[in-house]
Design a protein around this motif. Structure first.
Motif, PDB file in Angstrom:
ATOM      1  N   VAL A  47      -6.022  -7.470   6.087  1.00 24.92           N
ATOM      2  CA  VAL A  47      -6.583  -6.142   5.829  1.00 24.92           C
ATOM      3  C   VAL A  47      -5.858  -5.499   4.649  1.00 24.92           C
ATOM      4  N   ALA A  48      -4.534  -5.581   4.690  1.00 31.42           N
ATOM      5  CA  ALA A  48      -3.758  -4.993   3.602  1.00 31.42           C
ATOM      6  C   ALA A  48      -4.151  -5.614   2.264  1.00 31.42           C
ATOM      7  N   MET A  49      -4.387  -6.938   2.282  1.00 28.32           N
ATOM      8  CA  MET A  49      -4.756  -7.620   1.036  1.00 28.32           C
ATOM      9  C   MET A  49      -6.046  -7.066   0.451  1.00 28.32           C
ATOM     10  N   THR A  50      -7.044  -6.818   1.285  1.00 26.81           N
ATOM     11  CA  THR A  50      -8.316  -6.345   0.734  1.00 26.81           C
ATOM     12  C   THR A  50      -8.127  -4.990   0.056  1.00 26.81           C
ATOM     13  N   PHE A  51      -7.268  -4.152   0.620  1.00 26.70           N
ATOM     14  CA  PHE A  51      -7.049  -2.861  -0.029  1.00 26.70           C
ATOM     15  C   PHE A  51      -6.175  -3.000  -1.261  1.00 26.70           C
ATOM     16  N   PHE A  52      -5.174  -3.856  -1.118  1.00 25.85           N
ATOM     17  CA  PHE A  52      -4.200  -4.018  -2.188  1.00 25.85           C
ATOM     18  C   PHE A  52      -4.861  -4.484  -3.477  1.00 25.85           C
TER      19      PHE A  52
ATOM     20  N   LEU B 148       0.879  -1.163   0.000  1.00 29.02           N
ATOM     21  CA  LEU B 148       0.000   0.000   0.000  1.00 29.02           C
ATOM     22  C   LEU B 148       0.918   1.215   0.000  1.00 29.02           C
ATOM     23  N   PRO B 149       0.412   2.376  -0.436  1.00 27.01           N
ATOM     24  CA  PRO B 149       1.287   3.543  -0.522  1.00 27.01           C
ATOM     25  C   PRO B 149       2.072   3.772   0.772  1.00 27.01           C
ATOM     26  N   GLY B 150       3.376   3.704   0.670  1.00 23.72           N
ATOM     27  CA  GLY B 150       4.219   4.024   1.814  1.00 23.72           C
ATOM     28  C   GLY B 150       4.493   2.884   2.787  1.00 23.72           C
ATOM     29  N   VAL B 151       3.785   1.762   2.640  1.00 24.85           N
ATOM     30  CA  VAL B 151       3.995   0.668   3.571  1.00 24.85           C
ATOM     31  C   VAL B 151       4.277  -0.622   2.810  1.00 24.85           C
ATOM     32  N   GLY B 152       5.334  -1.317   3.212  1.00 20.31           N
ATOM     33  CA  GLY B 152       5.734  -2.521   2.501  1.00 20.31           C
ATOM     34  C   GLY B 152       5.113  -3.781   3.072  1.00 20.31           C
ATOM     35  N   PHE B 153       5.273  -4.869   2.327  1.00 21.42           N
ATOM     36  CA  PHE B 153       4.729  -6.163   2.723  1.00 21.42           C
ATOM     37  C   PHE B 153       5.237  -6.584   4.102  1.00 21.42           C
ATOM     38  N   GLY B 154       6.529  -6.328   4.332  1.00 17.43           N
ATOM     39  CA  GLY B 154       7.150  -6.776   5.577  1.00 17.43           C
ATOM     40  C   GLY B 154       6.431  -6.259   6.808  1.00 17.43           C
ATOM     41  N   SER B 155       5.983  -5.003   6.743  1.00 17.12           N
ATOM     42  CA  SER B 155       5.294  -4.410   7.884  1.00 17.12           C
ATOM     43  C   SER B 155       4.006  -5.167   8.208  1.00 17.12           C
ATOM     44  N   PHE B 156       3.222  -5.485   7.177  1.00 16.44           N
ATOM     45  CA  PHE B 156       1.961  -6.204   7.406  1.00 16.44           C
ATOM     46  C   PHE B 156       2.232  -7.606   7.915  1.00 16.44           C
ATOM     47  N   PHE B 157       3.241  -8.227   7.308  1.00 16.32           N
ATOM     48  CA  PHE B 157       3.586  -9.584   7.712  1.00 16.32           C
ATOM     49  C   PHE B 157       3.995  -9.591   9.180  1.00 16.32           C
TER      50      PHE B 157
ATOM     51  N   TRP C 174      -4.243 -15.451  12.499  1.00 17.70           N
ATOM     52  CA  TRP C 174      -3.563 -15.104  11.249  1.00 17.70           C
ATOM     53  C   TRP C 174      -4.552 -14.763  10.138  1.00 17.70           C
ATOM     54  N   ASN C 175      -5.683 -15.465  10.108  1.00 16.82           N
ATOM     55  CA  ASN C 175      -6.624 -15.309   8.996  1.00 16.82           C
ATOM     56  C   ASN C 175      -7.670 -14.234   9.205  1.00 16.82           C
ATOM     57  N   GLU C 176      -7.845 -13.786  10.429  1.00 17.19           N
ATOM     58  CA  GLU C 176      -9.024 -13.002  10.757  1.00 17.19           C
ATOM     59  C   GLU C 176      -9.050 -11.675  10.005  1.00 17.19           C
ATOM     60  N   LEU C 177     -10.237 -11.315   9.522  1.00 18.50           N
ATOM     61  CA  LEU C 177     -10.346 -10.087   8.742  1.00 18.50           C
ATOM     62  C   LEU C 177     -11.217  -9.022   9.393  1.00 18.50           C
ATOM     63  N   ILE C 178     -12.415  -9.395   9.820  1.00 26.86           N
ATOM     64  CA  ILE C 178     -13.415  -8.364  10.131  1.00 26.86           C
ATOM     65  C   ILE C 178     -13.000  -7.468  11.299  1.00 26.86           C
TER      66      ILE C 178
END
Lengths: 281, 291
Positions: free
Chosen positions: A232-237, A66-75, A212-216
């Motif tokens: 969460v990042a995935m839904t936006f991505f 996402l703008p300004g944030v990399g995969f590593g941060s979400f992971f 790990w899987n939870e979204l809502i």
């Protein structure tokens, strides 16, 4: 004899079909993630990449998801939440399970029934009150809020399953330990714990997967992109219009991988736990 | 204590909230909550849109439970019949589908149904034009809005959910089948019973508790589908495909937020599921006693 051969072939054929249906989406995810864009968007899709490339993985891991944030941060956020949930959950669940399995106390049956009922409460229905509660506690937009909530969700199942493991440990063993002069704590630590370790592993993995899987809840409780968990990042991505399917599939594969590994370890226990008592044997 | 604090208290609170008129202002400060009594419920129950949503939810859950159970049972029976090696292969494949997180599963299916480069779109384009026109009225599927009409949307959602949930049923049924004494089945075969009769007269009655629990669990899961729907619909904008869980969420969290009204919907969903749960708890307790 002839008929048997036929029915056997039919069963095998059906088995192949079922396996294909089950595996195909996963296969397609991995396959797409390894294809160059030219092949992903070609007019005639190929099952296997002709020119396999790790480009999409490099993009996902190197650039910004996402703008300004990399995969590593979400992971990392996902990992923190999941590991914390597992550690705290295991400790509490083990103590609670021991209490329920070993000691008779008032409301014990009520507690057991509650464990079952609570598992069935739709979490989706609790988003609103928990959201307000988290805000009031000042935990809004923190990973701690998620840890707290996931803990509550995974505990009932964990206690329920561990109860079985604790109950299976022969009482005599503990009594023998006590006769030999072990304190209650020592008995718990030296005798009970090693014996219920497999159960603990299983429930831990279950908690891990839940968290790990939870979204809502993650979607509701977090507002700062730097705090987003992976789902969460995935839904936006991938919610953007010009979906870069190669990168999305690469990210999905990375999200799925830890779960796959853990799941394959735990599945046996999970089934027997959920259908416990249903089969007398 | 934690369980009680984090699950039972909110449960009470959601019921309490559903009786109030709550908006953004109540969220910020210590303002008193305006009492609404049964207004939220009256508003919802009187709303024809809610009835549509409820109907969608019930129909969807019923269809999904049925399909999941039938497919899962068939696969379970199949796994029991296959040779050792083949059974392992199929079981591993099935587990793979189960292990896939709901969110990635939904994303992959969305990609399969992508309207330009998706595999399914390609497959439909590859149909002979005449056949496609005769069946569906058009031959060009590029740009087809798979997720725009409720019918195709729910069909795809069903596919995604069943794909994700049949493995659990299959594995559970298989576990149950292993406990059926082989002599019984042998005896039935000797007496000339076909597979259909053997299943209904021997296997099914023996495994009735397993099936009961599986049906209840599936019902509960399918009633509150959220993640897959959220991903496939790309958020909460598309009202025509709402079901209860996502409806409650959208009412409460999309601006302007109406927490009270959303809570009322959540309470209704909870009540439906608690009724199903009551059945489940009774079953489990009965077996604990019997065991």
């Amino acid at each position: 004899m002839r008929r048997r051969w036929w029915s056997r072939a039919a069963a095998n054929a059906a088995g192949v079909l079922v396996a294909l249906f089950a595996v195909f989406p996963v296969f397609w995810m991995v396959s797409t993630s390894l294809k160059p864009n030219r092949e992903i968007f070609s007019a005639t899709p190929q099952p296997v990449p002709h020119h396999p490339t790790l480009q999409h993985y490099r993009d996902v891991l190197g650039g910004d998801l996402l703008p300004g944030v990399g995969f590593g941060s979400f992971f990392r956020n996902s990992a923190i939440v999941a590991v914390a949930t597992v550690l705290a959950g295991s400790l509490v669940a083990l103590l609670a399970a021991t209490a329920v399995a070993r000691y008779r106390f008032r409301f014990r049956t009520a507690f057991l029934v509650m464990l079952l009922v609570v598992q069935m409460v739709p979490l989706e229905a609790l988003v609103i009150p928990l959201f307000l509660m988290i805000r009031r506690l000042g935990l809004y937009d923190t990973l701690a809020s998620l840890i707290l909530v996931y803990l509550a969700f995974s505990l009932p199942f964990a206690v329920w399953m561990l109860r079985g493991f604790v109950a299976a440990v022969p009482r005599d063993l503990e009594e023998a330990a006590e006769m030999d002069g072990a304190s209650r704590w020592q008995t718990f630590w030296r005798v009970l714990l090693p014996l219920v370790a497999p159960g603990l592993v299983a429930t831990s993995i279950f908690s891990f997967i839940t968290a790990w899987n939870e979204l809502i809840f993650a979607l509701t409780f977090l507002s700062d992109e730097g705090k987003y968990t992976l789902p969460v990042a995935m839904t936006f991505f991938f919610g953007r219009d010009d979906t870069a399917w190669g990168a999305v599939m690469a990210a999905s594969t990375l999200l799925t991988l830890p779960v796959m590994v853990f799941f394959l370890v735990v599945q046996r226990r999970m089934v027997s736990g959920l259908v416990s008592g249903a089969v007398k044997g | 204590m934690i369980i009680g604090g984090l699950l039972l208290w909110p449960l009470a609170q959601v019921a309490w909230m559903s009786l109030h008129d709550l908006g953004l202002r109540q969220l910020r400060g210590d303002q008193p909550w305006p009492w609404a009594g049964a207004d939220n419920y009256l508003e919802i129950l009187g709303d024809p849109f809610f009835r549509t949503v409820l109907r969608n939810t019930v129909l969807f859950a019923a269809a999904n439970v049925l399909l999941t159970m039938v497919l899962g049972t068939l696969v379970g029976l199949l796994l029991n019949r296959l040779g050792r090696r083949m059974a392992t292969v199929v079981a591993s494949a099935v587990l793979l589908a189960w292990a896939t997180p709901a969110i990635t599963g939904a994303i992959v299916w969305k990609w399969l149904f992508d309207d330009t480069s998706g595999l399914v779109t390609w497959l439909f384009n590859a149909l002979p034009d005449g056949l496609s026109r005769a069946l569906f009225g058009h031959a060009d599927w590029t740009g087809y809005g798979w997720f725009n009409s409720p019918l195709t949307f729910f069909t795809i959602l069903t596919l995604v959910v069943v794909w994700h949930s049949f493995p659990f049923v299959a594995v559970s049924v298989l576990a149950g089948l292993k406990s059926v004494p082989a002599e019984l089945l042998e005896a039935a075969r000797v007496d000339g019973a076909g597979p259909w009769r053997t299943f209904w007269q021997i296997t099914f009655p023996l495994l009735r508790p397993v099936f009961g629990i599986l049906v209840v669990l599936s019902t509960i899961w399918d009633f509150k589908v959220f993640t897959q729907q959220f991903v496939l619909a790309g958020g909460t904008q598309d009202r025509s495909t709402y079901m209860l869980a996502i409806y409650s969420y959208a009412v409460a969290f999309s601006p302007p937020p109406k927490y009270g009204l959303g809570s009322a919907i959540a309470v209704i969903l909870t009540l439906i599921l608690l009724a199903v749960t009551a059945v489940y708890v009774r079953m489990v307790l009965r077996q604990e006693e019997g065991a």
